[in-house]
Design an enzyme around this catalytic site. Structure first.
Site, short mmCIF file in Angstrom:
data_model
loop_
_atom_site.label_atom_id
_atom_site.label_comp_id
_atom_site.label_asym_id
_atom_site.label_seq_id
_atom_site.Cartn_x
_atom_site.Cartn_y
_atom_site.Cartn_z
N ASP A 51 14.91 15.62 42.39
CA ASP A 51 15.18 16.39 41.19
C ASP A 51 14.17 17.52 41.00
O ASP A 51 13.19 17.63 41.75
CB ASP A 51 15.15 15.47 39.96
CG ASP A 51 16.26 14.44 39.99
OD1 ASP A 51 17.28 14.68 40.66
OD2 ASP A 51 16.09 13.37 39.35
N TYR A 110 9.36 6.00 47.73
CA TYR A 110 8.77 6.98 46.83
C TYR A 110 7.41 6.49 46.36
O TYR A 110 7.14 5.28 46.35
CB TYR A 110 9.65 7.18 45.59
CG TYR A 110 10.87 8.04 45.79
CD1 TYR A 110 10.84 9.40 45.50
CD2 TYR A 110 12.06 7.49 46.24
CE1 TYR A 110 11.97 10.20 45.66
CE2 TYR A 110 13.20 8.27 46.41
CZ TYR A 110 13.14 9.63 46.11
OH TYR A 110 14.27 10.41 46.28
#
Length: 249
Positions: A51, A110
């Site tokens: 994002d 992540y």
């Protein structure tokens, strides 16, 4: 022939990975660089979307190419980097008979970094938490999310989501130094906003705004009304994409 590319980027100045009509994205700049190098329009396909403001240490993408590229893979890295801004770097390339960056991936990892003391040198890649937090609770809270379950509660609505069940095999915090803490999470796939939601929730637990037991119940409720506010994207980094060993990339 498929071109496999591994790249890293500082996502601060970009509206995420995927091409958008009115914003600059990493994929858009990469595709422009590919056009300049190969003199033919090529489309990159990322292992997943990051994002706005999210970074990547090792994003992977695949590119369909008709025929066999004349440029050796090592020289392709240099050629593309000459066409890209300094906050996007190709770090590896390979030519594979068949490769799909998204569907061939088996796990994605992540990290999310927080700091408890403002530091200008960490400002782009860490989220500053100004509130007092209980680090014992923070570390304990990570275990809630290490499971295979529907993560709808801790995600943003995405009509394109087909499978909300994620198999999280790693969820843990570590202390980097006195004021720097890093969270790592690995799963077969992630829902939209999932990592930022999970970290925001754990911060709420560490601030005694929520309990571990209550969050555990919320996870199984599949109800976004029970979510915590998402934390800032700037501390989030796509660390690694895992592929079957036979792909050798």
């Amino acid at each position: 022939m498929d071109i496999a590319l591994k790249l890293q980027y500082d996502g601060t100045n970009y509206s995420g990975w995927q091409i958008q009509p009115n914003a600059i994205t990493v994929q858009e700049l990469l595709d422009k660089a590919l056009l300049q190098v190969f003199d033919v329009k090529l489309s990159s396909l990322g292992s997943g979307r990051t994002d706005t403001g999210v970074h990547a240490r090792a994003q992977v993408c695949s590119v369909k190419y008709e025929g066999i590229p004349k440029l050796p893979a090592k020289k392709l890295v240099k050629a593309l980097n000459q066409k890209l801004p300094l906050d996007i770097r190709i770090i590896d390339a390979a030519y594979l008979a068949k490769f799909h960056a998204r569907y061939d991936a088996i796990f994605r990892e992540y990290s999310y970094s927080i700091i408890t003391k403002e530091d200008v040198f960490n400002n782009r890649f860490c989220s500053y938490v100004k509130y007092p937090i209980d680090f014992d609770l923070l570390f304990q809270s990570a275990i809630i999310f290490k499971q295979k379950v529907d993560f709808t509660t801790f995600s943003k609505l995405n009509p394109d989501t087909i499978n909300p069940i994620c198999n999280v095999i790693l969820s843990q915090w570590e202390q980097i130094d006195t004021h720097h803490y890093k969270y790592s999470i690995r799963s077969n796939h992630f829902l939209y906003g999932m990592v930022r939601s999970i970290v925001g929730t754990m911060i709420d637990i560490a601030r005694s705004k929520r309990t571990i037991e209550e969050v555990g119940v919320a996870l199984y409720s599949k109800n976004r009304q029970l979510n915590s506010p998402l934390i800032s994207p700037k501390g989030l980094v796509l660390e690694k994409i895992y592929y079957p060993t036979e792909l050798n990339f």
